[in-house]
Design a protein around this motif. Structure first.
Motif, PDB file in Angstrom:
ATOM      1  N   THR A 114      15.633  37.448  -6.791  1.00 40.65           N
ATOM      2  CA  THR A 114      16.676  38.470  -6.827  1.00 40.65           C
ATOM      3  C   THR A 114      17.524  38.336  -8.086  1.00 40.65           C
ATOM      4  OG1 THR A 114      16.764  38.535  -4.405  1.00 40.65           O
ATOM      5  CG2 THR A 114      18.650  39.432  -5.589  1.00 40.65           C
ATOM      6  N   ALA A 115      17.858  37.089  -8.456  1.00 43.07           N
ATOM      7  CA  ALA A 115      18.648  36.860  -9.672  1.00 43.07           C
ATOM      8  C   ALA A 115      17.855  37.243 -10.914  1.00 43.07           C
ATOM      9  CB  ALA A 115      19.079  35.397  -9.745  1.00 43.07           C
ATOM     10  N   LEU A 116      16.563  36.921 -10.930  1.00 42.91           N
ATOM     11  CA  LEU A 116      15.721  37.288 -12.072  1.00 42.91           C
ATOM     12  C   LEU A 116      15.616  38.806 -12.185  1.00 42.91           C
ATOM     13  CD1 LEU A 116      13.799  36.582 -14.386  1.00 42.91           C
ATOM     14  CD2 LEU A 116      11.956  36.376 -12.698  1.00 42.91           C
ATOM     15  N   LEU A 117      15.457  39.485 -11.063  1.00 45.95           N
ATOM     16  CA  LEU A 117      15.378  40.945 -11.059  1.00 45.95           C
ATOM     17  C   LEU A 117      16.664  41.557 -11.608  1.00 45.95           C
ATOM     18  CD1 LEU A 117      14.148  43.675 -10.323  1.00 45.95           C
ATOM     19  CD2 LEU A 117      14.880  43.297  -7.955  1.00 45.95           C
ATOM     20  N   HIS A 118      17.808  40.998 -11.222  1.00 44.70           N
ATOM     21  CA  HIS A 118      19.098  41.494 -11.716  1.00 44.70           C
ATOM     22  C   HIS A 118      19.183  41.358 -13.236  1.00 44.70           C
ATOM     23  CE1 HIS A 118      23.394  42.400 -11.720  1.00 44.70           C
ATOM     24  NE2 HIS A 118      23.581  41.325 -12.463  1.00 44.70           N
ATOM     25  N   ALA A 232      10.280  36.086   0.262  1.00 46.94           N
ATOM     26  CA  ALA A 232      11.404  35.142   0.127  1.00 46.94           C
ATOM     27  C   ALA A 232      12.134  35.394  -1.184  1.00 46.94           C
ATOM     28  CB  ALA A 232      10.894  33.705   0.205  1.00 46.94           C
ATOM     29  N   PRO A 233      12.784  36.547  -1.332  1.00 47.40           N
ATOM     30  CA  PRO A 233      13.419  36.880  -2.621  1.00 47.40           C
ATOM     31  C   PRO A 233      14.627  36.025  -2.963  1.00 47.40           C
ATOM     32  CG  PRO A 233      13.965  38.523  -0.959  1.00 47.40           C
ATOM     33  CD  PRO A 233      12.934  37.631  -0.351  1.00 47.40           C
ATOM     34  N   GLU A 234      15.241  35.357  -1.967  1.00 47.30           N
ATOM     35  CA  GLU A 234      16.429  34.543  -2.226  1.00 47.30           C
ATOM     36  C   GLU A 234      16.093  33.064  -2.403  1.00 47.30           C
ATOM     37  OE1 GLU A 234      19.147  35.931  -2.863  1.00 47.30           O
ATOM     38  OE2 GLU A 234      18.593  37.948  -2.214  1.00 47.30           O
ATOM     39  N   GLN A 235      14.835  32.707  -2.247  1.00 49.85           N
ATOM     40  CA  GLN A 235      14.415  31.311  -2.371  1.00 49.85           C
ATOM     41  C   GLN A 235      14.291  30.938  -3.848  1.00 49.85           C
ATOM     42  OE1 GLN A 235      11.036  30.513   0.040  1.00 49.85           O
ATOM     43  NE2 GLN A 235      10.756  28.406  -0.653  1.00 49.85           N
ATOM     44  N   PRO A 236      14.702  29.701  -4.232  1.00 49.95           N
ATOM     45  CA  PRO A 236      14.513  29.283  -5.629  1.00 49.95           C
ATOM     46  C   PRO A 236      13.054  29.437  -6.044  1.00 49.95           C
ATOM     47  CG  PRO A 236      15.920  27.723  -4.485  1.00 49.95           C
ATOM     48  CD  PRO A 236      15.403  28.670  -3.437  1.00 49.95           C
ATOM     49  N   LEU A 237      12.838  29.956  -7.235  1.00 54.46           N
ATOM     50  CA  LEU A 237      11.478  30.233  -7.690  1.00 54.46           C
ATOM     51  C   LEU A 237      10.624  28.981  -7.756  1.00 54.46           C
ATOM     52  CD1 LEU A 237      12.351  32.768 -10.528  1.00 54.46           C
ATOM     53  CD2 LEU A 237      11.310  33.298  -8.324  1.00 54.46           C
ATOM     54  N   LEU A 238      11.241  27.842  -8.088  1.00 54.97           N
ATOM     55  CA  LEU A 238      10.456  26.619  -8.227  1.00 54.97           C
ATOM     56  C   LEU A 238       9.859  26.173  -6.898  1.00 54.97           C
ATOM     57  CD1 LEU A 238      12.317  24.004  -7.098  1.00 54.97           C
ATOM     58  CD2 LEU A 238      13.589  24.556  -9.158  1.00 54.97           C
TER      59      LEU A 238
END
Length: 417
Positions: A114-118, A232-238
């Motif tokens: 979600t943060a990356l998309l923003h 899981a869009p809010e999960q850390p990508l790593l």
């Protein structure tokens, strides 16, 4: 705007190639097509809509993540053609107004999708606001170093295509059929088409650089990543260390972690010399035990996958121990030379986002540090080591900054192996 956005480091994206790049670049290309499942596509549409973004922005963010993992870079540039019809008087004029824009985004896998998309949304909107500058003038102004056979400023292009609908004219029915010209102008060209039954992805690639199997594996990983981030869009990508089920004949892409290579050699001959410094020689076993003890201290201080640990020390045996300990925690190390001017040291520590410094006291309020001469005895209760993810960064090396602010060059754990 573009000088600030792109800076002065124009290092090409280091994707794994099947053949070395030639100065005499061929234009012959081929393509791989896939379609995301309907439920995955709908979740991505809903995710984009909830964030005030478009489906193309969501797919562009997904492509940034995929390229970051396969190149080891934390900054990814993608070229994208923009319509460039922002003025009312150009809306109905027949002509080619399209311009290429360079979209640069940082991929921090400690953050969520979600943060990356923003971030990607903001980058694209700003690029549209500043799209009046033609690409050739941008090239002339930035004057990046030119490499034969390498497209300047970006090597991957991404385009949004409109889904065509059949049209009728009297008794005639007309439709559009996709045309593959067999020529490519970039290393990779990725087209997204949002169709009713699912998002279609077309990846065109340069045949003189890539084999079909590698691009098919890349497309398969894109499909798996799309499902993972949509669920899981809010999960850390790593934590989304997903691996598609590659075919047996598909070439492996960064599947071994650098620690796998170290462990293999260490177990093979633990008494062999690993480091010689100031007349002293340390075996592989000694260095590994010291790194395990130091790594446990780092874990106790909250260091984990995706973090950056600065090594503020000279070329000593402790430097090697610190590197290995950092990698065991899943973090990336950032070498910082104590002889650098204080201003450069501070700039690198701030830009890298280091959560801790190993070695000398950096003198930065609020930044944790740990001396390399610390007690290297293993604790009674051992913390579990994190899973090894070859796509995560192994280290950040900063350029000299002779032409501006120092920039980080990132290598992945898989590439280092």
């Amino acid at each position: 705007y573009w000088r600030k956005q792109l800076g002065d480091d124009h290092t090409p994206l280091a994707l794994a190639l099947d053949r070395p790049r030639s100065a005499l670049r061929e234009s012959r290309g081929a393509s791989v097509r896939l379609q995301l499942p309907g439920d995955t596509s709908q979740r991505l549409r809903n995710l984009a809509k909830a964030g005030g973004a478009t489906t193309f922005m969501a797919m562009l963010a997904l492509l940034n993540l995929l390229l970051a993992r396969h190149s080891g870079a934390d900054s990814v540039r993608i070229g994208s053609p923009l319509a460039n019809r922002s003025r009312a008087e150009t809306q109905r004029v027949v002509g080619y107004f399209t311009t290429l824009s360079v979209l640069s985004n940082r991929v921090d896998e400690r953050c969520s999708f979600t943060a990356l998309l923003h971030q990607v949304r903001g980058t694209l909107l700003q690029a549209q606001e500043h799209s009046q500058l033609p690409f050739d003038q941008l090239l002339q102004a930035l004057a990046p170093p030119r490499e034969a056979g390498t497209h300047p400023l970006f090597q991957v292009k991404c385009t949004e295509q409109s889904a065509s609908r059949p049209q009728r004219f009297a008794d005639l029915s007309m439709g559009l059929d996709g045309l593959v010209a067999g020529e490519v102008h970039f290393d990779l060209s990725v087209d997204f088409t949002d169709r009713a039954d699912g998002i279609e992805v077309l990846i065109a690639y340069a045949c003189d650089l890539f084999d079909a199997g590698r691009i098919e594996a890349l497309a398969d990983e894109l499909r798996v990543l799309a499902e993972a981030v949509s669920l899981a869009p809010e999960q850390p990508l790593l934590e989304l260390a997903v691996k598609p089920e590659y075919r047996a004949d598909a070439p492996a892409i960064a599947t071994e972690d650098v620690l796998d290579a170290w462990q293999r050699q260490h177990l093979l001959s633990p008494d062999a010399a690993a480091v010689t410094c100031n007349g002293l020689t340390f075996s592989r076993g000694h260095i590994d035990r010291a790194a395990e003890a130091l790594g446990q201290q780092l874990l106790a201080r909250g260091v984990g996958p995706g973090d950056r640990v600065a090594l503020l020390t000279g070329r000593t045996a402790g430097l090697v121990t610190g590197i290995l300990a950092t990698l065991k925690c899943g973090a990336a190390y950032v070498p910082v030379d104590p002889r650098w001017p204080a201003e450069r040291r501070s700039a690198v520590l701030a830009d890298s986002g280091a959560c801790l410094v190993l070695g000398a006291d950096p003198g930065v309020p609020g930044l944790d540090w740990l001396a390399l001469e610390a007690d290297l005895t293993l604790p009674t209760v051992l913390r579990a080591w994190p899973a090894r993810v070859p796509q995560l960064p192994a280290y950040l090396i900063y350029t000299s900054g002779s032409s501006g602010t120092p920039k980080a060059v990132v290598a992945s754990r898989g590439n280092l192996a």
